[in-house]
Scaffold this motif. Structure first.
Motif, mmCIF file in Angstrom:
data_model
loop_
_atom_site.group_PDB
_atom_site.id
_atom_site.type_symbol
_atom_site.label_atom_id
_atom_site.label_comp_id
_atom_site.label_asym_id
_atom_site.label_seq_id
_atom_site.Cartn_x
_atom_site.Cartn_y
_atom_site.Cartn_z
ATOM 1 N N LYS A 22 0.849 -1.185 0.000
ATOM 2 C CA LYS A 22 0.000 0.000 0.000
ATOM 3 C C LYS A 22 0.890 1.241 0.000
ATOM 4 C CE LYS A 22 -0.587 -0.069 4.992
ATOM 5 N NZ LYS A 22 -1.513 -0.023 6.101
ATOM 6 N N PHE A 23 0.334 2.335 -0.470
ATOM 7 C CA PHE A 23 1.053 3.595 -0.611
ATOM 8 C C PHE A 23 0.290 4.647 0.161
ATOM 9 C CE2 PHE A 23 1.771 7.522 -3.125
ATOM 10 C CZ PHE A 23 3.151 7.608 -2.990
ATOM 11 N N GLY A 24 0.973 5.361 1.055
ATOM 12 C CA GLY A 24 0.273 6.366 1.851
ATOM 13 C C GLY A 24 1.232 7.331 2.512
ATOM 14 N N PRO A 25 0.689 8.280 3.262
ATOM 15 C CA PRO A 25 1.523 9.287 3.920
ATOM 16 C C PRO A 25 2.442 8.664 4.967
ATOM 17 C CG PRO A 25 -0.805 9.590 4.463
ATOM 18 C CD PRO A 25 -0.728 8.465 3.502
ATOM 19 N N ASP A 26 3.634 9.236 5.100
ATOM 20 C CA ASP A 26 4.600 8.784 6.093
ATOM 21 C C ASP A 26 4.232 9.420 7.436
ATOM 22 O OD1 ASP A 26 6.769 8.216 7.701
ATOM 23 O OD2 ASP A 26 8.270 8.699 6.185
ATOM 24 N N PRO A 27 3.839 8.627 8.433
ATOM 25 C CA PRO A 27 3.408 9.204 9.710
ATOM 26 C C PRO A 27 4.551 9.820 10.519
ATOM 27 C CG PRO A 27 3.463 6.818 9.861
ATOM 28 C CD PRO A 27 3.756 7.174 8.421
ATOM 29 N N ASP A 28 5.783 9.505 10.161
ATOM 30 C CA ASP A 28 6.931 10.005 10.918
ATOM 31 C C ASP A 28 7.492 11.315 10.378
ATOM 32 O OD1 ASP A 28 6.791 7.751 12.572
ATOM 33 O OD2 ASP A 28 8.054 6.587 11.211
ATOM 34 N N ARG A 29 6.948 11.812 9.278
ATOM 35 C CA ARG A 29 7.463 13.042 8.674
ATOM 36 C C ARG A 29 6.317 14.013 8.423
ATOM 37 N NH1 ARG A 29 10.186 10.657 3.657
ATOM 38 N NH2 ARG A 29 10.653 12.799 3.167
ATOM 39 N N ARG A 83 4.272 16.381 0.529
ATOM 40 C CA ARG A 83 3.709 15.389 1.441
ATOM 41 C C ARG A 83 4.541 14.118 1.357
ATOM 42 N NH1 ARG A 83 -2.477 13.110 1.266
ATOM 43 N NH2 ARG A 83 -2.439 12.147 3.310
ATOM 44 N N PRO A 84 5.355 13.828 2.370
ATOM 45 C CA PRO A 84 6.174 12.611 2.335
ATOM 46 C C PRO A 84 5.293 11.363 2.313
ATOM 47 C CG PRO A 84 6.850 14.066 4.131
ATOM 48 C CD PRO A 84 5.569 14.600 3.573
ATOM 49 N N MET A 85 5.643 10.425 1.455
ATOM 50 C CA MET A 85 4.859 9.200 1.296
ATOM 51 C C MET A 85 5.773 7.990 1.461
ATOM 52 S SD MET A 85 1.907 10.560 0.523
ATOM 53 C CE MET A 85 0.808 9.493 -0.373
ATOM 54 N N ILE A 86 5.183 6.846 1.812
ATOM 55 C CA ILE A 86 5.940 5.603 1.922
ATOM 56 C C ILE A 86 5.119 4.447 1.346
ATOM 57 C CG2 ILE A 86 7.292 6.281 3.948
ATOM 58 C CD1 ILE A 86 5.354 4.619 5.660
#
Length: 94
Positions: A22-29, A83-86
């Protein structure tokens, strides 16, 4: 040397497992927002002033109102967002 005479390793196997990602926002950044003025001065040059970088979108979007108090004829703005993503597997491979 013929193809049939090449040595073969017997008994070595590899198992590949397909995993969904899955691809989504990085919660740590944090996201970064910047609002910039696209208004023009009387001589036709672009203003180019900007809000600076904000991690809070709403704070960045308040800047045009501050800018408009000094330049009421500047009414066109742009909003840049980073928006950083991971990517992460839906289940960790074992």
């Amino acid at each position: 040397m013929m193809l049939g005479s090449l040595p073969r390793e017997i008994g070595r196997r590899r198992m590949f497992r397909f995993v969904l990602w899955k691809f989504g926002p990085d919660p740590d950044r944090d996201s970064v927002h910047l609002v910039y003025c696209e208004g023009e001065d009387e001589d036709g040059t672009r203003c180019g002033a900007d809000s600076g970088e904000y991690t809070d979108r709403e704070a960045a979007e308040l800047w045009p109102f501050e800018h408009a108090t000094e330049y009421p004829e500047h009414r066109s703005y742009g909003h840049l967002a980073y928006r950083p993503m991971i990517t992460t597997p839906t289940e960790e491979p074992s």
